[in-house]
Design a protein around this motif. Structure first.
Motif, PDB file in Angstrom:
ATOM      1  N   ALA A   1     -59.671 112.855   8.956  1.00 23.14           N
ATOM      2  CA  ALA A   1     -60.641 113.499   9.847  1.00 23.14           C
ATOM      3  C   ALA A   1     -60.440 113.040  11.283  1.00 23.14           C
ATOM      4  O   ALA A   1     -60.493 113.850  12.215  1.00 23.14           O
ATOM      5  N   ASP A   2     -60.180 111.746  11.477  1.00 24.99           N
ATOM      6  CA  ASP A   2     -59.949 111.213  12.828  1.00 24.99           C
ATOM      7  C   ASP A   2     -58.708 111.845  13.456  1.00 24.99           C
ATOM      8  O   ASP A   2     -58.731 112.267  14.616  1.00 24.99           O
TER       9      ASP A   2
ATOM     10  N   PRO B   1     -60.896 112.546   3.888  1.00 24.64           N
ATOM     11  CA  PRO B   1     -60.929 111.101   4.132  1.00 24.64           C
ATOM     12  C   PRO B   1     -61.065 110.832   5.631  1.00 24.64           C
ATOM     13  O   PRO B   1     -60.547 111.591   6.470  1.00 24.64           O
ATOM     14  N   GLU B   2     -61.718 109.746   5.966  1.00 22.00           N
ATOM     15  CA  GLU B   2     -62.030 109.414   7.356  1.00 22.00           C
ATOM     16  C   GLU B   2     -60.794 109.364   8.249  1.00 22.00           C
ATOM     17  O   GLU B   2     -60.799 109.888   9.361  1.00 22.00           O
TER      18      GLU B   2
ATOM     19  N   THR C   1     -64.773 116.512   0.986  1.00 22.78           N
ATOM     20  CA  THR C   1     -64.929 115.778   2.238  1.00 22.78           C
ATOM     21  C   THR C   1     -63.596 115.117   2.555  1.00 22.78           C
ATOM     22  O   THR C   1     -63.062 114.368   1.729  1.00 22.78           O
TER      23      THR C   1
ATOM     24  N   SER D   1     -71.489 112.796   7.186  1.00 23.05           N
ATOM     25  CA  SER D   1     -70.401 111.883   6.825  1.00 23.05           C
ATOM     26  C   SER D   1     -69.550 111.489   8.031  1.00 23.05           C
ATOM     27  O   SER D   1     -68.787 110.526   7.956  1.00 23.05           O
ATOM     28  N   GLY D   2     -69.630 112.269   9.122  1.00 19.98           N
ATOM     29  CA  GLY D   2     -68.774 112.022  10.273  1.00 19.98           C
ATOM     30  C   GLY D   2     -67.361 112.524  10.051  1.00 19.98           C
ATOM     31  O   GLY D   2     -66.469 112.265  10.846  1.00 19.98           O
ATOM     32  N   SER D   3     -67.139 113.271   8.978  1.00 16.84           N
ATOM     33  CA  SER D   3     -65.826 113.787   8.629  1.00 16.84           C
ATOM     34  C   SER D   3     -65.826 115.307   8.769  1.00 16.84           C
ATOM     35  O   SER D   3     -66.619 115.876   9.514  1.00 16.84           O
TER      36      SER D   3
END
Length: 100
Positions: free
Chosen positions: A30-31, A26-27, A24, A68-70
């Motif tokens: 991903a952003d 990292p946020e 996954t 996860s939003g990622s």
């Protein structure tokens, strides 16, 4: 210009059939990826990338993960075997976005 990212993440095994392993992102990465790769997204919002773990490189896509939003990076068996990694290991990853 091609963007590159480096990060560490824990390899995990999807609980369903097939033995799929993922990392996954990292946020914060991903952003950034979501913004930069918007015009490059393919089906299901996937983004083509070249990934590298322990000197082993492969081409794949990262996929958005609603939970996860990622984004999820699939790590195929050949790479896991060559890099001697398994579920639960934290690994260093280099990721490069590929043009459409």
């Amino acid at each position: 210009m091609t963007s590159s990212y480096s990060f560490r993440a824990e390899l995990w095994l999807y609980p369903g059939e097939g033995g799929w392993h993922f990392l996954t992102l990292p946020e914060v990465i991903a952003d950034d990826l979501r913004e930069e790769a918007a015009p490059l997204r393919k089906g299901f919002g996937s983004v083509k990338v070249t990934a590298e773990i322990s000197g082993h490189t492969w081409q794949t896509s990262v996929f958005p993960d609603g939970k996860s939003g990622s984004y999820l990076l699939p790590v195929k068996k050949a790479i896991r075997t060559a890099a001697r990694i398994s579920a639960g290991d934290t690994v260093a990853v280099n990721l490069e976005i590929q043009p459409g």
